[in-house]
Design a protein around this motif. Structure first.
Motif, short mmCIF file in Angstrom:
data_model
loop_
_atom_site.label_atom_id
_atom_site.label_comp_id
_atom_site.label_asym_id
_atom_site.label_seq_id
_atom_site.Cartn_x
_atom_site.Cartn_y
_atom_site.Cartn_z
N LYS A 1 43.21 29.89 27.55
CA LYS A 1 43.20 31.20 26.89
C LYS A 1 41.80 31.80 26.89
CE LYS A 1 44.46 33.75 22.72
NZ LYS A 1 43.78 34.89 23.25
N GLU A 2 40.80 30.96 26.67
CA GLU A 2 39.41 31.44 26.69
C GLU A 2 39.06 32.02 28.07
OE1 GLU A 2 34.96 29.78 25.50
OE2 GLU A 2 36.47 28.35 26.20
N VAL A 3 39.45 31.32 29.13
CA VAL A 3 39.19 31.81 30.48
C VAL A 3 39.99 33.09 30.74
CG1 VAL A 3 39.46 31.30 32.95
CG2 VAL A 3 38.57 29.55 31.39
N ALA A 4 41.26 33.12 30.35
CA ALA A 4 42.09 34.31 30.55
C ALA A 4 41.50 35.51 29.80
CB ALA A 4 43.52 34.04 30.11
N ASP A 5 41.02 35.29 28.58
CA ASP A 5 40.39 36.36 27.81
C ASP A 5 39.12 36.87 28.50
OD1 ASP A 5 42.42 36.14 25.93
OD2 ASP A 5 41.18 35.05 24.46
N ALA A 6 38.33 35.94 29.03
CA ALA A 6 37.10 36.33 29.75
C ALA A 6 37.45 37.16 31.00
CB ALA A 6 36.29 35.10 30.13
N LEU A 7 38.52 36.76 31.68
CA LEU A 7 38.94 37.52 32.87
C LEU A 7 39.41 38.92 32.48
CD1 LEU A 7 40.79 34.71 34.85
CD2 LEU A 7 38.57 35.74 35.38
N GLU A 8 40.07 39.06 31.34
CA GLU A 8 40.49 40.38 30.85
C GLU A 8 39.27 41.27 30.63
OE1 GLU A 8 43.40 41.94 30.37
OE2 GLU A 8 44.58 40.23 31.06
N VAL A 9 38.22 40.71 30.03
CA VAL A 9 37.00 41.49 29.80
C VAL A 9 36.38 41.91 31.13
CG1 VAL A 9 34.62 41.36 28.91
CG2 VAL A 9 36.52 40.45 27.55
N LEU A 10 36.28 40.97 32.08
CA LEU A 10 35.73 41.31 33.39
C LEU A 10 36.57 42.38 34.08
CD1 LEU A 10 34.75 37.76 34.68
CD2 LEU A 10 33.20 39.61 34.00
N ALA A 11 37.88 42.25 34.01
CA ALA A 11 38.76 43.22 34.65
C ALA A 11 38.57 44.61 34.04
CB ALA A 11 40.22 42.78 34.53
N ARG A 12 38.42 44.66 32.75
CA ARG A 12 38.23 45.95 32.07
C ARG A 12 36.95 46.65 32.55
NH1 ARG A 12 39.43 43.97 27.30
NH2 ARG A 12 37.30 43.71 26.56
N HIS A 13 35.92 45.86 32.85
CA HIS A 13 34.64 46.44 33.21
C HIS A 13 34.40 46.56 34.72
CE1 HIS A 13 33.14 46.64 29.12
NE2 HIS A 13 33.66 45.44 28.93
N LEU A 14 35.02 45.68 35.51
CA LEU A 14 34.68 45.60 36.93
C LEU A 14 35.80 45.97 37.90
CD1 LEU A 14 32.67 42.25 36.90
CD2 LEU A 14 31.78 44.59 36.87
N ALA A 15 37.04 45.94 37.46
CA ALA A 15 38.17 46.15 38.39
C ALA A 15 38.23 47.60 38.86
CB ALA A 15 39.48 45.76 37.72
N PRO A 16 38.65 47.78 40.11
CA PRO A 16 38.85 49.15 40.59
C PRO A 16 39.89 49.86 39.73
CG PRO A 16 39.20 47.56 42.36
CD PRO A 16 38.99 46.79 41.09
N ARG A 17 39.76 51.14 39.58
CA ARG A 17 40.68 51.91 38.73
C ARG A 17 42.04 52.11 39.39
NH1 ARG A 17 38.17 49.98 35.20
NH2 ARG A 17 36.21 50.83 34.56
#
Length: 148
Positions: A129-145
């Motif tokens: 869950k900690e890793v999944a949460d971190a990936l959510e944060v990264l996706a919010r800031h870095l993923a293409p729109r």
């Protein structure tokens, strides 16, 4: 973290993402090309509509044959459409399909849970869950729109 560590992390994340992709109808053998090249091409087409295969190859760095295979796979699943270039009828222009295909909807709805569990081995549910949460944060800031 340095550039090499970031690059290697990126490769690990790509492998997790590839493992999370659901098998296409008829199995992976029915469609040529790798998941990676198909996703790269789909992403490029999303940001560059009405583009030719050669232009996609130039932007992505993929060989033209891989781009052609990926476009064929995406067209077969209803994710993209092609049309002759009005300026040069020998060329085909590629764009996202106007409606979301069943395959695109299936891919977008797939979670990474099983792939993340496999990648993290003996981790606890809390660690996953900690890793999944971190990936959510990264996706919010870095993923293409624009999603392919």
């Amino acid at each position: 973290m340095n550039g090499v560590e970031l690059f290697l992390l990126g490769r690990a994340l790509m492998k997790i993402g590839e493992a999370a992709m659901p098998e296409p109808e008829g199995g992976a053998g029915r469609h040529g090309g790798s998941v990676r090249s198909v996703l790269i091409v789909a992403s490029d087409v999303a940001t560059h509509p009405d583009t030719a295969v050669g232009e996609i190859a130039a932007r992505t760095g993929l060989p033209q044959s891989q781009v052609s295979t990926a476009v064929a796979r995406l067209k077969d699943t209803g994710a993209v459409t092609t049309a002759p270039d009005p300026a040069d009828r020998r060329r085909l222009l590629v764009r996202q399909a106007p409606q979301v295909s069943a395959r695109v909807a299936e891919v977008r709805a797939t979670t990474i849970d099983d792939a993340l569990e496999a990648a993290l081995g003996d981790s606890t549910p809390e660690q996953r869950k900690e890793v999944a949460d971190a990936l959510e944060v990264l996706a919010r800031h870095l993923a293409p729109r624009d999603q392919p």
